[in-house]
Design a protein around this motif. Sequence first.
Motif, short mmCIF file in Angstrom:
data_model
loop_
_atom_site.label_atom_id
_atom_site.label_comp_id
_atom_site.label_asym_id
_atom_site.label_seq_id
_atom_site.Cartn_x
_atom_site.Cartn_y
_atom_site.Cartn_z
N GLU D 4 0.84 -1.20 0.00
CA GLU D 4 0.00 0.00 0.00
C GLU D 4 0.86 1.24 0.00
O GLU D 4 1.88 1.30 0.68
CB GLU D 4 -0.90 0.01 1.24
CG GLU D 4 -1.98 -1.02 1.15
CD GLU D 4 -2.74 -1.15 2.46
OE1 GLU D 4 -2.30 -0.57 3.46
OE2 GLU D 4 -3.77 -1.85 2.47
N ARG D 7 -3.16 5.41 2.16
CA ARG D 7 -4.24 4.88 2.95
C ARG D 7 -5.09 6.05 3.41
O ARG D 7 -4.64 6.89 4.17
CB ARG D 7 -3.66 4.19 4.19
CG ARG D 7 -4.01 2.74 4.26
CD ARG D 7 -3.31 1.97 5.34
NE ARG D 7 -2.76 2.65 6.48
CZ ARG D 7 -1.84 2.09 7.29
NH1 ARG D 7 -1.40 0.85 7.06
NH2 ARG D 7 -1.38 2.74 8.32
N SER D 9 -8.36 7.22 5.38
CA SER D 9 -9.41 6.67 6.23
C SER D 9 -10.25 7.79 6.82
O SER D 9 -9.74 8.81 7.26
CB SER D 9 -8.80 5.80 7.33
OG SER D 9 -7.74 6.49 7.93
N ASP D 29 -13.09 6.05 2.83
CA ASP D 29 -12.00 5.09 3.09
C ASP D 29 -11.52 4.53 1.78
O ASP D 29 -12.34 4.06 0.98
CB ASP D 29 -12.51 3.91 3.92
CG ASP D 29 -12.81 4.33 5.33
OD1 ASP D 29 -11.85 4.58 6.08
OD2 ASP D 29 -14.01 4.41 5.66
N THR D 31 -7.70 2.60 -0.11
CA THR D 31 -6.26 2.37 -0.12
C THR D 31 -5.82 2.23 -1.56
O THR D 31 -6.54 1.70 -2.40
CB THR D 31 -5.88 1.08 0.62
OG1 THR D 31 -6.61 0.02 0.02
CG2 THR D 31 -6.19 1.17 2.08
#
Lengths: 573, 339, 350, 406
Positions: D4, D7, D9, D29, D31
């Motif tokens: 990843e 990210r 969130s 959210d 990734t």
Amino acid sequence: MTETADGVEDREPIPEGMPTGSDRTADAGDDPLVSVRELTKYFYEHDSLYDRLLDRGPVSIQAVDGISFDIYEGETLGLVGESGCGKSTAGETLLNLQEATDGSVAFDGESIDGIDGSVPSSTADPPVGVKLSSVLLAVLGVVAVAGGGSVVTAAAEYPTWIVVLGGAWLLHGLASVGTAYGLWTVEAWGWRLATGVAVLAVALSLPTLSVAGGPAGVGVVAGLGLFVYLLVRRRVFITPSEFRRRTAIVFQDPFSSLDPRMTIGDVVRQPLDVHDVGTKEERRERVRYLIERVGLSADQLDRYPSEFSGGQRQRIAIARALALDPDFVVLDEPTSALDVSVQAQVLNLLDELQDEFGLTYLLISHDLSVIRHICDRVAVMYLGEIVELGDAEDLFESPRHPYTEVLLDNVPRAAMGERERDIETLNVDVPSPRDPPSGCRFRTRCPEVIPPEDVGLEQDQYRAVTDLRQRIEDREVSLRTARQQAEDRIVAQELADRLLEVDLPPNHRSYVDEALEVLAEGEYQDAADHLRERYESVCERYHPHLGDEDHPAACHLHGPLPEEAEEARPVVE
Amino acid sequence: MISNRVKSNLRQTFRNSLLPKVGVLLLATIVLMAVFAPVLATHDPTRTGYFHENGGPYPPPGFDYTTTVAQGGEIGEVRITATSEHLLGTNTVGQDVYSRFLYGARVSLLVGLFGVSLALVIGVPFGLVAGYYGGRVDDGLMRLADVMLAFPSLVLALALIGVFGQQPIRIPDPIVMGSEYLDLGIASGMPESIPIPGSVTVVVALVTWVWFARVSRGEALSLRNEEYVKAAKSMGEHNGAILLKHVLPNSVTPIIVLATIQIAVIILIEASLAYLGFSGTTLSWGYEIERGQDVLRTRPWVSMLPGIGIVLSVISVNLLGDWFRDALDPNIEGSERGA
Amino acid sequence: MSMGKFLFRRTLQGVFVIWGVVTALFGMRAVSPGDPATLMLGQGATRNLIERVREEEGLNEPIYVQYFDYVTDLLQGDLGYSWRSEREVEAMVIERIPATIELAVAATVIAILIAIPLGVISATRRDQPADYGATLFSLLGISTPNFWLGLMLVLVLGVWYGIPYPSLGISSDLSVRFGIGFIDLPTGRRGAGFVEGLMAIVRDGSFDELLTWLRHVTLPAITLGTYFTALITRLTRSGMIDEIGKAYVTATEAKGLPGVLIRYKHVLRNTMIPIVTVLGLQMGTLMGGAVITETVFNWPGLGLRLIDALSIRDWPLMQGIILFVALMFVVINIVVDALYTYLDPRVSVE
Amino acid sequence: MSEEILRISDLSARFFTNEGQVNAVSNLDLTVERGEVFGIVGESGSGKSVTALSIMDLIDSPGEITDGRIEYRNADLAEAVADTHPEAVDGEFVDLLSIPEDARKSLRGSSFSMIFQDPMSSFNPSLTVGEQIAEAVEVQRRATANPRSTKARTKSVEYSLSSLVLSTVLPSRRFVTEAGRKRAVELLDMVGIPDPAQRTDEYPHEYSGGMLQRAMIAQALAGEPDVLIADEPTTALDVTIQAQVLDILRDLQEETGMTIVLITHNLGVIARMCDRVGVMYAGEVVERGTLGDIFQRQVHPYTAGLLGSIPDIESVGGRLEPIEGNVPSLLDHEMGDRCYFADRCPKAMEECLDKPPDISAEGSEDHVAKCVLADHPYDPARALPDDHFEELTVGQGTAGEVADDD
């Protein structure tokens, strides 16, 4: 229109023998509803007083250049092309919202050109014919007044009438002259008035023939002459008002197509008001019906357009277009400004309305999926010309023009496996419509240009040489940069490194190098000529025409080659 | 004519910033002052001779001065002090400065209002027609505008005054008792009509109309390509009707903004002409400033007060113009909204 | 199109404008009341004399012949004679040009030097005290009539605070015009002393004369320049704010470019493009302002002469001055357009 | 490959407008993995552009990121800020929203770069294209020219006003150097602009739209970014030009292995370019997964509706199956506490009205949807009546325009 979808039940039953609905044109003997012949629209730049004084001819932008097609009752013709190809201009010119530079449009068998009230544009001089005819009209007016004047002396019963009408007639003649010279525009009343005057002049002169003899005869002849002349010049047997009533247009931008200062009720009622249809109550009823028919609530009639979303506004625009129950509707990119989910709603609505109101559509769009979805026949436009015209099914399944092929190929499909699909991309930009390429307009980008016989180059090598020549012709190669970059090397060498992106066979390379050496001297024209001598293509020399077969394509690969080139026709791999 | 959206924008801008409030308050005060000048005035503004017994004009508070007088064969110095009879003193010919200040507001505002109206009436139709039809009419307008712009507006105004002369128009004052046409009779003892500089009003309109023509031409030029105009065409609406129904209403906003700004410009031109002595009426702030100029060192108030009047009224109008522009200009709204 | 052709085209356009101005002036004179011969000779002239002058001057000819003669004379560079002083108008105009140019340039320099930084500060510190200050200043600047401003500057600085200003001591309450300017200047020089000032430096290294000029010019230049300072400040501020909202600025930020470069190299440059045009068009206002300022300060320029000519209805002189002013305007705007094409590559010289 | 790099969130971005608070992005959210092409698809007003601008830290007033974390994997950066902002660091990940603004800005160009929808308005019209690309090159050259100190890594490049003034007389003080220009030519060559040496001296208006979009790609590549964010890169272009530009993006991605976040409303473009896709609606990612998850195994009725709305170019279609209704209002006070799609959803049930549904996995861990259908099958018995939302939908038309992110 195969029965793949669920929503079929609320549609008219599909008539027999029409599996795709696309070959309504096959009904031989059916006259087209709209018939467009050699429609041309140029815009002019550099057309001010000073430009004329400096004697620079106006630069023309050939937005639409001689397109011809027919639209049959009940069908949907698609006009597809990239931005700047002239498709929207074609639609507006066809409805006479812009004055056509040339060509003719017939609606229901009747010519419509010359309808007053098109949005005037500052074009160049009006055609000589128009000038002459307006002068003639003015002269006729004078003659008629003179005739009418002698009638006055002879039969004193009608003096005021005749003097007033004769004067009005004269004014109209002058007005037409003014229009011809771009000083002002005459409204449709001018035409009506003049015709009325002509009739009256005859009617008034006739009874006095015996009394006044010669002068009254002049009045009668002039009046009749004028009347005939008016009919001939206008060739309008369909009145402007009727034409406007039977046609409508839906525009692309739902934010600019509704006047922000009118409530949507007023917007939809406007066509009814203009044509003075029905009583106030009937109009209100009609508006309510239309608004609900396009899926909005009649409670919202008092709201302003800004309170609606794009899709809702487009529905209002559609309701307005349908207000007068037209036969023919031009849809100019009706869904391009909408989100996909809303686009689908609007497309469905258009589809339903077509059946319900018996509409004929001209759908202008850049979106091939939309075109395929609702069109029966399709015309593909490129740089102001129609390059291919055919049944939707045919055209999408087996495109004949290389441009259509590329266009279809380049649309990304929303499906799995799209990543793996091979696409042929064009690496050259669309040329300017101010100076379109000679011969076939697509040749500068065409992946299948027909090379001269025995040239012995691969298509990409040939392409590279042609591109090089194009850039030399356009003076797009900067020698200054090349000289700087070359430093101590030979400029021609540097040019070759910069401009030639593929390797050529030695004999071609040396030929090209010769040209580049000439170029390095700054002789653009000579360098281009040198290259043209050996590499000129038939596509460049001859303009391909759209044939009149079922599914014509304006391409030398198909239609017959011009005779001179016949023997030189090469085999394309 | 004004859409809801425009109204709500105006409201919003008014609520959110201080300057429009100041402008409206200021302008309202000046307008009230002008309208009720006969009521508020303490003296007839045209009456001369309010001098101190020793010969000098009365000063306003804080501007007391001494002057030399011959008294009984002797030359002595006398101090002249402010009087409550003339709140702001008197001028060089002994007129009441305060009363003239009030009446001066009338002249400025009336010339501004009439001048702009006249300029609108000339400029807007011309501009709309030129922009909408294009072609030779448009070409002609633009060339004419070029010529007009080559004259500095004040210089052109001066030259035109040379042509028209300095003709004042007397407007009957309805506020004053005994006024000819409409007699509200609220005040008395004041002039029954006031002279406004008539030729100046015409001249400022002739000088400024070209701006209205330019702006409305630009609007018409862009509006004629709007799709709703084309749609009106497509349903058979005539050009004249389209101009009235669609083009004019949709060009109103920028024209209002321009008109407001031009009122300010016209007030300044009028003051300048009056200052240079070309307005044909003495009841004007600009003229008053000129009158005080010669005695600036010793009687500074004569010039100061009318100047303040001009500045305040022009500021108030400009503030109003800024408010309209901020609220109505779609560009500004767009940049605030962009995400 | 090359620059040469562009200039040719613009010059041609300018010629048309000037022709329009000439025609307009002729028309105004033709319709203005009062017999020119009488105006020329004064009230006391005999009928015979007036008639002779009318004949000589071609005033008895039909109007189109007069127009033709007038334009022909102008084409030959003959502006005619002043009705009052009987001097050549050309000379009367030319001798007053330098002073006006000195004043106008000084005012423009002051305006640009103050206004652009002020506008930038105002736009980049929006809604901060500096912005409020600049906004207030510019609002006052565009709302104050310059004749009053000039008087107040003299009053406050000269009279109340006693800052020495040329000739304040000379004027008296009773003088016809409140002479502040050039009563103490020796006559016979060109302009208001700037050239002499420079020459004095070259000749004997003395800065005195230039300083004298500077003292003379300061207040008039501030008076004339305030409106422009205010105007340019406003334009710069709103222009910068508009420009900052454009997509390319976001794109430039996304590159990570330092703020200074974004603000000045990108935004300010593009802001200046429309401002240059506005300034060109506002040259007329500058000239108008100069007329007033020269009157207030007795500055020996064209404006003062124009007012004199107007008050005695000396048409030839008036026409000569207005024609020159229009010519200046046209020339300046050609220069501005050329500058514009340099600043904005989108506008090629086409 | 499955490392990843980004990210995001719980990201929320709000715009505080005159009409009220607009929830442009809510609890988002997602990734992004290194080296992939991640597609974000949605209609206008769905918040996809705001998401892109949030990553670039380009949200201006009246907008604001109100909540959430944007974590970016960069070991150097993590090390550099570990001392001063320990709360921002999580292993190799750094939360961009908790580090100082200056440090965030220093990532522009080198870590993230962006291409915009309209190339014509995204270039400064009065500077040559070469100059503008060279500027981007120069920013990175200057950043890396410094010794690799902590400061250099977290400070944006400095260039003072005095240098700018000096540069008008001293060419050596100019921001853009000869080396930068040379590199600009190379970059233009890389994106397939013919004769770049000459093109570099031309102005944006002399380029065609397609060429200029390529030039913008060149500019974005100047700093060899880890992540390239392409916001509707082909929306303003014609089909043939779109194909060119997509081709170039694909080739460059294969060559350099950079990560691309591709934002578009065109599902065809998504299908052509992307490995994984997030579908956005009303400021949320309502479904995300691999291309196959979205195109063939979609769970969310919105995704299905979107796919059903597109006319197919391969076959003559009958009726389309559009999503009924209009794009919802994003004004906070009009949003209500329910699934935002429920009013248009053909499969809306009673539980959809309770609260916005949680995100839940469907099939693989990678395929998630914000819909109750991910957990329960559709139950016609609990379906909402057709007219449930009738009175709510009338007259909310302008809502979509308020947060129009296109």
